[in-house]
Design an enzyme around this catalytic site. Structure first.
Site, PDB file in Angstrom:
ATOM      1  N   ASN A  12       0.863  -1.194   0.000  1.00  0.00           N
ATOM      2  CA  ASN A  12       0.000   0.000   0.000  1.00  0.00           C
ATOM      3  C   ASN A  12       0.895   1.237   0.000  1.00  0.00           C
ATOM      4  OD1 ASN A  12      -1.801   2.048   0.518  1.00  0.00           O
ATOM      5  ND2 ASN A  12      -2.310   1.380   2.606  1.00  0.00           N
ATOM      6  N   TRP A  13       1.025   1.850  -1.173  1.00  0.00           N
ATOM      7  CA  TRP A  13       1.939   2.991  -1.305  1.00  0.00           C
ATOM      8  C   TRP A  13       1.379   4.262  -0.662  1.00  0.00           C
ATOM      9  CZ3 TRP A  13       4.251   2.879  -7.007  1.00  0.00           C
ATOM     10  CH2 TRP A  13       4.995   1.708  -7.162  1.00  0.00           C
ATOM     11  N   LYS A  14       0.090   4.230  -0.297  1.00  0.00           N
ATOM     12  CA  LYS A  14      -0.568   5.426   0.275  1.00  0.00           C
ATOM     13  C   LYS A  14      -0.340   6.634  -0.656  1.00  0.00           C
ATOM     14  CE  LYS A  14      -0.187   3.393   4.803  1.00  0.00           C
ATOM     15  NZ  LYS A  14      -0.140   3.568   6.244  1.00  0.00           N
ATOM     16  N   HIS A 100      -9.662   1.344   4.905  1.00  0.00           N
ATOM     17  CA  HIS A 100      -8.391   1.539   5.613  1.00  0.00           C
ATOM     18  C   HIS A 100      -8.624   2.524   6.765  1.00  0.00           C
ATOM     19  CE1 HIS A 100      -4.290   2.742   6.486  1.00  0.00           C
ATOM     20  NE2 HIS A 100      -3.906   1.622   5.874  1.00  0.00           N
ATOM     21  N   GLU A 102      -6.981   4.921   7.808  1.00  0.00           N
ATOM     22  CA  GLU A 102      -6.725   6.331   7.484  1.00  0.00           C
ATOM     23  C   GLU A 102      -7.928   6.944   6.773  1.00  0.00           C
ATOM     24  OE1 GLU A 102      -2.981   5.639   5.538  1.00  0.00           O
ATOM     25  OE2 GLU A 102      -2.043   5.247   7.476  1.00  0.00           O
ATOM     26  N   GLU A 170      -5.568  -4.835  10.818  1.00  0.00           N
ATOM     27  CA  GLU A 170      -4.574  -3.770  10.967  1.00  0.00           C
ATOM     28  C   GLU A 170      -4.861  -2.966  12.230  1.00  0.00           C
ATOM     29  OE1 GLU A 170      -2.499  -2.649   7.038  1.00  0.00           O
ATOM     30  OE2 GLU A 170      -4.208  -1.340   7.317  1.00  0.00           O
ATOM     31  N   GLY A 176       2.371   2.375  10.949  1.00  0.00           N
ATOM     32  CA  GLY A 176       3.373   3.434  10.810  1.00  0.00           C
ATOM     33  C   GLY A 176       4.067   3.820  12.104  1.00  0.00           C
ATOM     34  N   SER A 216       3.274  -1.959  10.565  1.00  0.00           N
ATOM     35  CA  SER A 216       4.723  -1.972  10.799  1.00  0.00           C
ATOM     36  C   SER A 216       5.380  -3.319  10.453  1.00  0.00           C
ATOM     37  CB  SER A 216       5.032  -1.559  12.244  1.00  0.00           C
ATOM     38  OG  SER A 216       4.590  -0.228  12.466  1.00  0.00           O
ATOM     39  N   GLY A 237       2.625  -1.058   4.410  1.00  0.00           N
ATOM     40  CA  GLY A 237       2.634   0.367   4.071  1.00  0.00           C
ATOM     41  C   GLY A 237       4.049   0.849   3.807  1.00  0.00           C
ATOM     42  N   GLY A 238       4.638   1.505   4.800  1.00  0.00           N
ATOM     43  CA  GLY A 238       5.953   2.136   4.663  1.00  0.00           C
ATOM     44  C   GLY A 238       7.003   1.267   3.977  1.00  0.00           C
TER      45      GLY A 238
HETATM   46  P1  PGA Z   1       2.637   0.422   7.789  1.00  0.00           P
HETATM   47  O1  PGA Z   1       1.173   0.639   7.165  1.00  0.00           O
HETATM   48  O2  PGA Z   1       3.175  -0.863   7.206  1.00  0.00           O
HETATM   49  O3  PGA Z   1       3.417   1.629   7.344  1.00  0.00           O
HETATM   50  O4  PGA Z   1       2.480   0.336   9.265  1.00  0.00           O
HETATM   51  C1  PGA Z   1       0.307  -0.446   6.962  1.00  0.00           C
HETATM   52  C2  PGA Z   1      -0.963   0.055   6.347  1.00  0.00           C
HETATM   53  O5  PGA Z   1      -1.396   1.181   6.643  1.00  0.00           O
HETATM   54  O6  PGA Z   1      -1.601  -0.657   5.544  1.00  0.00           O
END
Ligand code: PGA
Length: 259
Positions: A12-14, A100, A102, A170, A176, A216, A237-238
């Protein structure tokens, strides 16, 4: 326990990267790093403006599939700023992340999540439903929050469509932050989500749903989370913004898959 399918790892590149040049480079590096890894299903979900360029890098190959980070539940209409299912399908997008945390934090309701899951699955794509608690409490209220998130999202979804549903657990506190859930907690939540789905659909059908962990995930913790968390893969994500980190996670998922 046996996994029913090969592991699934979604990047997930966000809202990254900031230019099409970097998006092209990242997708190209990931494609190269995973060229020989045919035992894991890999999905990249770039921001909508970069779907075209990542689709071109993919070039019809099988190294990764394409996913989207969001979609509008209606196929057509006056919806400024939104992206439709047919637009995604024109880039061969097969997966859509829905709900998600966010987006939920930005105001997406559980009803909207439900409408999107329904639309994505009806269109023959895979919906990646994100669920997770904001914090853990001693009275385990978080379990009923997750049960409600799963039940609301799946309302009205038929058994026959369950193979198109993926659930990503999640925990919001792990996203993050560098704070990962323990493999034991991940395993417990996997069983809990599976039980919630079993209550709705029966065990045999519930087992068709792949359950991922996100929060994470890094190449150094992926193997243990996979093996002892007994999950079907990851939503990353990251770490998906580095070809080296991301391919390390994919390789760890393959090496430690509890198949
Ligand atoms: P993260 O994000 O790996 O940076 O913790 C995961 C996500 O939001 O899907």
């Amino acid at each position: 326990m046996k996994l029913r399918q090969e592991p699934l790892v979604i990047g997930n590149w966000k809202m990254n990267p900031q230019t099409d040049t970097v998006a092209k480079r990242l997708a190209t590096e990931i494609k190269k790093a995973l060229a020989r890894q045919d035992d894991v299903e890999v999905v990249l979900t770039p921001p909508a403006p970069f779907l075209g360029i990542v689709h071109a890098v993919r070039g019809g190959g099988k190294v990764f599939a394409l996913g989207a980070q969001n979609v509008h539940p209606e196929r057509l209409g006056a919806h400024t700023g939104e992206v439709s299912i047919p637009m995604l399908q024109s880039f061969d997008v097969r997966y859509v992340i829905v709900g998600h945390s966010e987006r939920r934090k930005a105001g997406e309701t559980e009803e909207a999540v439900h409408a999107k899951i329904d639309a994505v699955i009806k269109a023959g794509m895979h919906a990646v439903l994100c669920v997770g608690e904001v914090k853990r409490d001693h009275a385990a209220q978080y379990l009923s929050d997750i049960e409600r998130q799963v039940r609301t999202a799946c309302a009205g979804l038929s058994r026959a469509k369950l193979a198109h549903l993926i659930v990503a657990y999640e925990p919001v506190w792990a996203i993050g932050t560098g704070q990962t859930a323990t493999p034991e907690d991940v395993h417990e939540m996997r069983l809990f989500i599976e039980k919630t789905l079993s209550d709705l659909y029966g065990r045999n059908y519930a087992q068709k749903v792949r359950i991922l962990y996100g929060g994470s995930v890094q190449d150094k913790n992926a193997g243990e989370l996979m093996q002892n968390g007994m999950i079907d893969g990851f939503l990353v994500g990251g770490a998906s913004l580095s070809a080296k980190e991301f391919s390390g996670i994919v390789k760890a998922a393959a090496a430690h898959s509890p198949v």
